[in-house]
Design a protein around this motif. Structure first.
Motif, mmCIF file in Angstrom:
data_model
loop_
_atom_site.group_PDB
_atom_site.id
_atom_site.type_symbol
_atom_site.label_atom_id
_atom_site.label_comp_id
_atom_site.label_asym_id
_atom_site.label_seq_id
_atom_site.Cartn_x
_atom_site.Cartn_y
_atom_site.Cartn_z
ATOM 1 N N ALA A 161 -5.256 13.331 -5.394
ATOM 2 C CA ALA A 161 -6.560 13.246 -6.067
ATOM 3 C C ALA A 161 -7.421 12.158 -5.421
ATOM 4 C CB ALA A 161 -6.372 12.971 -7.552
ATOM 5 N N GLY A 162 -6.785 11.043 -5.087
ATOM 6 C CA GLY A 162 -7.506 9.945 -4.428
ATOM 7 C C GLY A 162 -8.050 10.384 -3.079
ATOM 8 N N TYR A 163 -7.221 11.083 -2.311
ATOM 9 C CA TYR A 163 -7.673 11.556 -0.998
ATOM 10 C C TYR A 163 -8.821 12.552 -1.127
ATOM 11 C CZ TYR A 163 -3.487 9.483 1.193
ATOM 12 O OH TYR A 163 -2.527 8.626 1.647
ATOM 13 N N LEU A 164 -8.754 13.400 -2.165
ATOM 14 C CA LEU A 164 -9.800 14.405 -2.359
ATOM 15 C C LEU A 164 -11.058 13.787 -2.978
ATOM 16 C CD1 LEU A 164 -7.568 17.296 -3.782
ATOM 17 C CD2 LEU A 164 -8.879 17.411 -1.649
ATOM 18 N N GLY A 165 -10.902 12.613 -3.564
ATOM 19 C CA GLY A 165 -12.013 11.997 -4.286
ATOM 20 C C GLY A 165 -12.271 12.686 -5.617
ATOM 21 N N TRP A 166 -11.233 13.343 -6.157
ATOM 22 C CA TRP A 166 -11.348 14.046 -7.435
ATOM 23 C C TRP A 166 -10.729 13.197 -8.544
ATOM 24 C CZ3 TRP A 166 -9.295 19.713 -6.392
ATOM 25 C CH2 TRP A 166 -10.105 20.332 -5.414
ATOM 26 N N GLU B 55 -16.257 -4.291 -23.046
ATOM 27 C CA GLU B 55 -16.202 -3.166 -23.974
ATOM 28 C C GLU B 55 -15.891 -1.860 -23.251
ATOM 29 O OE1 GLU B 55 -19.758 -3.387 -26.347
ATOM 30 O OE2 GLU B 55 -18.705 -2.413 -28.009
ATOM 31 N N THR B 56 -16.358 -1.748 -22.017
ATOM 32 C CA THR B 56 -16.116 -0.526 -21.225
ATOM 33 C C THR B 56 -14.627 -0.313 -21.001
ATOM 34 O OG1 THR B 56 -18.073 -1.254 -20.033
ATOM 35 C CG2 THR B 56 -16.982 0.701 -19.188
ATOM 36 N N LEU B 57 -13.846 -1.402 -21.115
ATOM 37 C CA LEU B 57 -12.409 -1.319 -20.840
ATOM 38 C C LEU B 57 -11.590 -1.110 -22.110
ATOM 39 C CD1 LEU B 57 -12.268 -4.279 -18.283
ATOM 40 C CD2 LEU B 57 -12.207 -1.833 -17.743
ATOM 41 N N ALA B 58 -12.281 -0.800 -23.220
ATOM 42 C CA ALA B 58 -11.600 -0.720 -24.523
ATOM 43 C C ALA B 58 -10.431 0.261 -24.491
ATOM 44 C CB ALA B 58 -12.594 -0.333 -25.605
ATOM 45 N N ASP B 59 -10.641 1.434 -23.903
ATOM 46 C CA ASP B 59 -9.550 2.396 -23.815
ATOM 47 C C ASP B 59 -9.162 2.543 -22.359
ATOM 48 O OD1 ASP B 59 -9.503 3.213 -26.643
ATOM 49 O OD2 ASP B 59 -11.555 3.837 -26.165
ATOM 50 N N PHE B 60 -7.885 2.624 -22.119
ATOM 51 C CA PHE B 60 -7.426 2.715 -20.735
ATOM 52 C C PHE B 60 -7.861 4.025 -20.095
ATOM 53 C CE2 PHE B 60 -4.050 4.613 -18.032
ATOM 54 C CZ PHE B 60 -4.367 3.916 -16.884
ATOM 55 N N ARG B 61 -8.475 3.920 -18.945
ATOM 56 C CA ARG B 61 -8.722 5.056 -18.054
ATOM 57 C C ARG B 61 -8.462 4.541 -16.660
ATOM 58 N NH1 ARG B 61 -14.726 6.757 -18.841
ATOM 59 N NH2 ARG B 61 -14.863 4.587 -19.413
ATOM 60 N N TYR B 62 -7.815 5.322 -15.815
ATOM 61 C CA TYR B 62 -7.533 4.807 -14.483
ATOM 62 C C TYR B 62 -8.831 4.487 -13.747
ATOM 63 C CZ TYR B 62 -9.085 8.929 -12.016
ATOM 64 O OH TYR B 62 -9.881 9.902 -11.513
ATOM 65 N N GLU B 63 -9.893 5.226 -14.054
ATOM 66 C CA GLU B 63 -11.151 5.047 -13.316
ATOM 67 C C GLU B 63 -11.689 3.626 -13.448
ATOM 68 O OE1 GLU B 63 -13.648 8.313 -14.822
ATOM 69 O OE2 GLU B 63 -14.440 8.426 -12.773
ATOM 70 N N LEU C 221 -2.030 4.864 -13.118
ATOM 71 C CA LEU C 221 -2.908 3.865 -12.489
ATOM 72 C C LEU C 221 -2.535 3.492 -11.056
ATOM 73 C CD1 LEU C 221 -5.186 1.739 -12.788
ATOM 74 C CD2 LEU C 221 -3.497 0.220 -13.856
ATOM 75 N N LEU C 222 -1.259 3.147 -10.833
ATOM 76 C CA LEU C 222 -0.918 2.490 -9.566
ATOM 77 C C LEU C 222 -1.044 3.375 -8.330
ATOM 78 C CD1 LEU C 222 0.625 -0.562 -8.897
ATOM 79 C CD2 LEU C 222 -0.622 -0.014 -10.980
ATOM 80 N N PRO C 223 -0.559 4.646 -8.366
ATOM 81 C CA PRO C 223 -0.744 5.463 -7.158
ATOM 82 C C PRO C 223 -2.225 5.606 -6.800
ATOM 83 C CG PRO C 223 0.869 6.479 -8.610
ATOM 84 C CD PRO C 223 0.230 5.353 -9.388
ATOM 85 N N ARG C 224 -3.075 5.709 -7.805
ATOM 86 C CA ARG C 224 -4.505 5.863 -7.538
ATOM 87 C C ARG C 224 -5.099 4.547 -7.026
ATOM 88 N NH1 ARG C 224 -8.118 10.314 -8.483
ATOM 89 N NH2 ARG C 224 -10.005 9.659 -7.411
#
Ligand SMILES: Cc1cc2nc3c(=O)[nH]c(=O)nc-3n(C[C@H](O)[C@H](O)[C@H](O)COP(=O)(O)OP(=O)(O)OC[C@H]3O[C@@H](n4cnc5c(N)ncnc54)[C@H](O)[C@@H]3O)c2cc1C
Ligand SMILES: Nc1ncnc2c1ncn2[C@@H]1O[C@H](COP(=O)(O)O)[C@@H](O)[C@H]1O
Lengths: 263, 322
Positions: free
Chosen positions: A134-139, B66-74, B103-106
């Motif tokens: 997903a990271g590579y695709l930017g998705w 506040e934007t970090l209130a809920d976990f999202r990997y983004e 989270l970590l792989p991304r």
């Protein structure tokens, strides 16, 4: 919906003796039964269900040797429309980054709305290929997905957390989702079903065909360098109860009474 | 001096236990290899966590928004990438959990740092990092190093290190600003969904008979149920039994099921994956029956039986009588 599902053939090691190769680079797989990674089986089923409800096509892809063909045929028998094999000679010993690079090349050759992978592989279990791809695709991605609801250009998914808790997310398409076991009940594949797809052509692509430069993948390009495999050192071991089943049963009942005080 | 960071995992206002296991590992890397440890806690309303963490490690980095209130990997990956680039820790640790796996792989891709997941041992080897992973159903250990990089990411299997105790001295707390985000986001957190309460509460039973994939078929489940009944035990199971819908989710023992602490736990045909074993930590007597003498469950159990589980089920029933 155009869906790509990444599948891997893995040896079954839960119920078998695992023996290291002499040179310590891997395990002897010749005597092990092998088949589709458990998580991938659920992913293929989920893709086919989405197709059955919303239309579209399901393509399965694997990076593997000719020996993985039976896994792809099994997916076709389940209802996948196309299968792609990426010849793994140049991927030998590739780490999850190399595999994700290859799959990124495959995804780039189609116009997919959704890529599904297993949450993890049952052999070396990195649980990385999906989110790295997903990271590579930017998705965007979601891991450990336990339900998928398609709504226009988004999917609403649940992710499995700990202790029975789940979280709900809305994700924009195209996206990569990794599938957790139990999301559905994968259909049964009959021998007849596999026979029916026997003649279906499965293209075999080499790395150049999916846009990879020589040397971009394979053991030398790895970012995780495996330096050795070993049988785990003996740690604390259980006290073994031996004898005939009747003798063992008597001892178990004694232990339950004395140590547990519950029977 | 090189640094080791621990990414703090918290959910619904509570820091999760795995974080304290990683604090132990960070301290070990400090005492053995001179790495400077720090905790990194990001989220909304996390200042109280920082106060607690400062009793464990010499430094805690806080990003509050506040934007970090809920976990999202983004959002989390964006904040962490920013911290990694400014602080350049050599090693960054995170639990191998639903949080760490998301989270970590991304973060690895976004921050261009290699990541090894699900490690059971982490140590410095010269200037590089060396990790051990347990693969092929726990039957093989694989050691890996990394291609040289300015920083390495590692997720660690729960139970690999003992939880840390307070250090006794107060550490510093660094409040860091939250970097601007590249909105719009592609993921949106909608809410949590609790597991529905089932008909039984296996965590309340002092005696569990638990079945795994070794039960083989749905039609064998009643045999185990009958044994449990005769023993006065409650029937529990490993995950595949629930995935196949042979028993309800409320009977699943493990990280994604229930945590139990019975006086007696009898495991039949269960291999001993860490996700299962994490659910029975601190139980009383643990007896495992498995036909594979190399099954990892035998390094966790008190008593082991290498035998066909069905023979043992029948023999137990015979001994008890009806
Ligand atoms: C995110 C995540 C969360 C998870 N959460 C959980 C969880 O909460 N709980 C959980 O249990 N798992 C969980 N798992 C799954 C876990 O990794 C294992 O896959 C699972 O625990 C394996 O179950 P098992 O031991 O029953 O099956 P297997 O690993 O397949 O083992 C079956 C065992 O039965 C033995 N056997 C077979 N036939 C017989 C016989 N006739 N007599 C005696 N022995 C026999 C075999 O030798 C083997 O050891 C999770 C996985 C992930 C990725
Ligand atoms: N060689 C491969 N070919 C195709 N897909 C793969 C391959 N290896 C891993 N995957 C996919 O990535 C998932 C996770 O694998 P891993 O990150 O190795 O645990 C698997 O369940 C597959 O969906």
């Amino acid at each position: 919906m155009e869906i790509l599902v990444c599948v891997k053939k893995v040896p079954d090691t839960a119920d078998a003796e695992v023996v290291l190769k002499q040179d310590g680079t891997g395990i002897k797989e010749d005597d092990l039964a092998s088949g589709i990674n458990e998580w991938d089986n659920y992913a293929v089923e989920e893709a086919i269900r989405i197709k059955e409800t919303h239309g579209g096509t399901v393509t399965v892809a694997t990076i593997g040797s000719a020996d993985s063909e039976d896994v792809l045929r099994r997916c076709l028998a389940m209802g996948a429309d196309n299968a792609i094999m990426i010849d793994d000679a140049s991927f030998k010993g590739a780490d999850p980054y190399g595999i994700a690079r290859g799959l990124c090349g495959v995804a780039g050759k189609g116009s997919y709305d959704l890529v599904l992978a297993g949450a993890q592989a049952g052999d070396d279990g990195y649980a990385m290929v999906g989110p790295v791809l997903a990271g590579y695709l930017g998705w965007p991605h979601a891991t450990l997905v336990t339900s998928i609801l398609l709504e226009g250009k988004t999917v609403t998914v649940t992710r499995e957390l700990e202790g029975g808790l789940e979280e709900m997310l809305r994700i924009e398409l195209p996206a990569v989702l990794t599938i957790q076991t139990g999301i559905n009940e994968p259909r049964y594949v009959s021998i007849m079903g596999i026979r029916k797809v026997r003649a279906k052509e499965i293209p075999v692509l080499d790395p150049a065909a999916i846009g990879l430069a020589p040397g971009e993948i394979g053991a030398n390009a790895n970012r995780i360098k495996r330096t050795g495999l070993a049988v785990p050192p003996a740690g604390k071991e259980a006290e073994m109860i031996k004898g005939t089943p009747a003798e063992i049963a008597r001892k178990i009942l004694d232990i339950v009474k004395e140590r547990g005080g519950v029977a | 001096m090189a640094k080791v960071f621990v990414i703090v995992e918290h959910r619904q206002g509570v820091m999760r236990d795995a974080t304290f296991e990683l604090i132990s590992l960070a301290r070990e890397l400090q005492s053995r290899s001179g790495l400077e440890p720090a905790a990194v806690v990001i989220g909304h309303g996390v200042r109280t966590f920082a106060d607690t963490l400062s009793k464990y490690l010499p430094r805690t980095i806080v990003v509050e928004s506040e934007t970090l209130a809920d976990f999202r990997y983004e959002t989390y990956a964006a904040v962490l990438k920013d911290i990694l680039e400014r602080e350049t820790p050599l090693v960054t640790l995170c639990p191998q959990s639903a949080f760490g796996m998301e989270l970590l792989p991304r973060l690895s891709v976004e921050s261009a740092r290699p990541c090894a997941t699900d490690c059971i041992k982490v140590e410095m080897e010269g200037a590089g990092l060396s990790v051990v992973r347990s693969i092929y159903n726990g039957k093989i250990h694989s050691r890996s190093t990394f291609a040289p990089s300015g920083g390495y990411l590692v997720t660690v299997r729960s139970g690999s290190y003992a939880p840390a105790a307070e250090a006794g001295s107060a550490g510093t707390i660094d409040d860091c600003p939250c970097p601007p985000f590249k909105a719009p986001f592609k993921t949106e957190f909608l809410g949590y969904r609790e597991a529905a309460a089932g008909a039984v509460d296996i965590s309340q039973s002092p005696f569990l008979v638990s079945i795994g994939r070794g039960i083989k078929d749905a039609e064998n489940v009643p045999k185990a149920q009958e044994l449990a009944d005769r023993l006065g035990a409650v029937l529990a199971c490993s995950r595949p039994v629930v995935d196949k819908k042979w028993l309800g989710k409320e009977r699943q023992v493990g990280t994604s099921g229930r945590t139990v602490k019975p006086k007696v736990y009898i495991a039949l045909g269960i291999s001993g994956a860490f996700q299962h074993l994490a659910g029975i930590k601190g139980s009383g007597v643990f007896i495992a029956v498995n036909r594979d003498a190399k099954a990892p469950i035998f390094s966790a159990a008190d008593y082991g039986v290498v035998e066909d589980m069905f023979k043992i089920i029948d023999a137990l029933k015979e001994q008890i009588g009806s």
